[in-house]
Design a protein around this motif. Structure first.
Motif, PDB file in Angstrom:
ATOM      1  N   ALA A 184       0.700   5.729  -0.207  1.00  0.00           N
ATOM      2  CA  ALA A 184      -0.129   6.927  -0.090  1.00  0.00           C
ATOM      3  C   ALA A 184       0.707   8.164  -0.404  1.00  0.00           C
ATOM      4  N   GLN A 185       0.041   9.164  -0.953  1.00  0.00           N
ATOM      5  CA  GLN A 185       0.698  10.438  -1.272  1.00  0.00           C
ATOM      6  C   GLN A 185       0.489  11.399  -0.109  1.00  0.00           C
ATOM      7  N   PRO A 224       0.833  -1.204   0.000  1.00  0.00           N
ATOM      8  CA  PRO A 224       0.000   0.000   0.000  1.00  0.00           C
ATOM      9  C   PRO A 224       0.868   1.255   0.000  1.00  0.00           C
ATOM     10  N   LYS A 274       5.335  10.049  -2.215  1.00  0.00           N
ATOM     11  CA  LYS A 274       4.593   8.824  -1.977  1.00  0.00           C
ATOM     12  C   LYS A 274       5.434   7.906  -1.101  1.00  0.00           C
ATOM     13  N   GLU A 302      -2.370   2.199  -4.428  1.00  0.00           N
ATOM     14  CA  GLU A 302      -2.719   3.507  -3.895  1.00  0.00           C
ATOM     15  C   GLU A 302      -3.847   3.392  -2.867  1.00  0.00           C
ATOM     16  N   VAL A 303      -3.644   4.054  -1.693  1.00  0.00           N
ATOM     17  CA  VAL A 303      -4.679   4.136  -0.667  1.00  0.00           C
ATOM     18  C   VAL A 303      -4.855   5.610  -0.297  1.00  0.00           C
ATOM     19  N   PRO A 304      -6.060   6.038   0.117  1.00  0.00           N
ATOM     20  CA  PRO A 304      -6.276   7.436   0.491  1.00  0.00           C
ATOM     21  C   PRO A 304      -5.416   7.828   1.683  1.00  0.00           C
ATOM     22  N   PHE A 305      -4.832   9.022   1.618  1.00  0.00           N
ATOM     23  CA  PHE A 305      -3.947   9.474   2.689  1.00  0.00           C
ATOM     24  C   PHE A 305      -4.705   9.606   4.015  1.00  0.00           C
ATOM     25  N   ASP A 306      -5.944  10.112   3.956  1.00  0.00           N
ATOM     26  CA  ASP A 306      -6.709  10.296   5.190  1.00  0.00           C
ATOM     27  C   ASP A 306      -6.960   8.979   5.912  1.00  0.00           C
ATOM     28  N   SER A 307      -7.017   7.886   5.170  1.00  0.00           N
ATOM     29  CA  SER A 307      -7.311   6.595   5.795  1.00  0.00           C
ATOM     30  C   SER A 307      -6.150   6.071   6.628  1.00  0.00           C
ATOM     31  N   ILE A 308      -4.953   6.553   6.367  1.00  0.00           N
ATOM     32  CA  ILE A 308      -3.785   6.018   7.089  1.00  0.00           C
ATOM     33  C   ILE A 308      -3.397   6.863   8.284  1.00  0.00           C
ATOM     34  N   THR A 333       3.081   2.560   3.245  1.00  0.00           N
ATOM     35  CA  THR A 333       2.406   2.804   4.524  1.00  0.00           C
ATOM     36  C   THR A 333       2.488   1.637   5.495  1.00  0.00           C
TER      37      THR A 333
END
Length: 376
Positions: free
Chosen positions: A41-42, A39, A341, A360-366, A344
């Motif tokens: 994230a940006q 995974p 990037k 790719e995973v949403p940044f807010d989710s991590i 995570t």
């Protein structure tokens, strides 16, 4: 000479040769496995609030020591510890028998002095005696009245009253105790706890952070603009009322290396009282900061590292400098920036310059805080 039959041997060699060629062809035709998936994230800037906790002790905003103004034995105690009292309410009564006797004697001296004055007035009017004698008698009368007034005042002082509205603290002397105005220990303390003070101290580093993060040109302005603080009670619960920092010494104590602060809290239900302890939570707001989950990092020789995604999906290590640690996140001072990037999770399986398949995973989710399953 016996003839050797070569046919079985040739058959075996041919079979081995054909098998070898078949395996080679199969190996050449087998497709290559893609790189492992991780995974990614940006990084985006976020505003986040961290908290520093400091031990604190609580006091009422008014703590008035109750002392006797005269010496004597306590005849009666009218209140109990923890009782709410009003200003002027009687708390203690001292024995006044000896003072009453003194008052009777002083009153008698007034009568004697008055008789002397009354006797001399007509004699002066008839020029039988000098006016000086009358003036002396009048002075003696004034002195006698003053002595009487002083004794009466002491009798009044034998009734010890509350100097303020508040709550009675520990009662240090009980009925029968001999007390004096010179006693080091007060009779009791009456505290006004409609509001309470919370005293705490910051070390030098945290004090500098406080000065740099608060808005204002002077210490007074910085304190006025600083966000409200929270109070963690001794049982671990957060006090319902928010507090406000009122003052700071602004000076580093050479013995402790700390700077003292005072915050004030409303106390409408009198939950807090003198002697309570707890922790003050002071917020620090990091605006538009670079934050990453601690799970995305690893340590190497005392340094904190992350894996960034480079060209051709190759991962490279990057050393980061940590500004603060908040829950499961790091606030990063340097090493990564907005738009980078990073991997995570699963960083323990990676090595530098290793290709991966990014997912790719949403940044807010991590960066969501991890909920605590257990409370301390």
């Amino acid at each position: 000479m016996k003839k050797i039959n070569l046919k079985p041997i040739l058959t075996i060699c041919l079979a081995v040769l054909l098998s070898s060629c078949g395996n080679k062809q199969e190996n050449q035709q087998a497709p290559q496995r893609p790189p492992a998936t991780f995974p990614v994230a940006q990084i985006k800037p976020k505003t986040i609030t961290g908290y520093q906790e400091y031990p604190t002790n609580i006091e009422g905003i008014i703590n008035s020591n109750v002392r006797a103004k005269v010496s004597g034995y306590i005849q009666k105690v009218f209140v109990d510890e923890g009782q709410k009292v009003k200003k002027g309410q009687t708390l203690f009564k001292l024995e006044t028998q000896s003072l009453s006797q003194d008052a009777d004697a002083a009153k008698a001296r007034i009568n004697v002095a008055q008789v002397e004055v009354n006797k001399l007035i007509p004699l002066v009017e008839k020029n039988i005696i000098s006016p000086v004698q009358l003036e002396t008698a009048k002075a003696n009368l004034v002195q006698a009245k003053a002595n009487y007034s002083s004794i009466v005042a002491n009798i009044d002082y034998a009734t010890v009253k509350s100097p303020v509205d508040g709550y009675v603290g520990s009662i240090n002397f009980r009925q029968g105790s001999l007390i004096s105005p010179n006693d080091a220990t007060p009779l009791t303390t009456v505290s006004d706890i409609k509001q309470v003070y919370a005293f705490f101290s910051m070390n030098e580093a945290n004090y500098l952070d406080f000065l740099q993060s608060a808005k204002g040109a002077s210490l007074k302005e910085k304190i006025a603009n600083f966000p409200e603080v929270s109070l963690i009670l001794a049982n671990g619960n957060t006090y319902a009322e928010k507090g406000k920092i009122q003052t700071s010494s602004g000076q580093i104590n050479q013995n402790t290396g700390t700077v003292s602060f005072r915050a004030v809290f409303n106390n409408p239900n009198q939950l807090l009282t003198n002697g309570n302890s707890g922790k003050i939570k002071v917020p620090t707001i990091y605006k538009d900061a670079i934050v990453i989950p601690q799970e995305a990092t690893y340590e190497e020789q005392g340094h904190v590292m992350v894996f960034k995604i480079g060209e051709n999906n190759m991962v490279t290590t990057s050393l980061i400098k940590i500004k603060a640690s908040i829950d499961n996140l790091y606030v990063v001072e340097s090493g990564v920036k907005e738009g980078d990037k990073i991997v995570t999770t699963g960083v323990g399986k990676l090595k530098s310059d290793m290709p991966i398949t990014p997912q790719e995973v949403p940044f807010d989710s991590i960066i969501k805080p991890i909920e605590k399953l257990f409370r301390n």
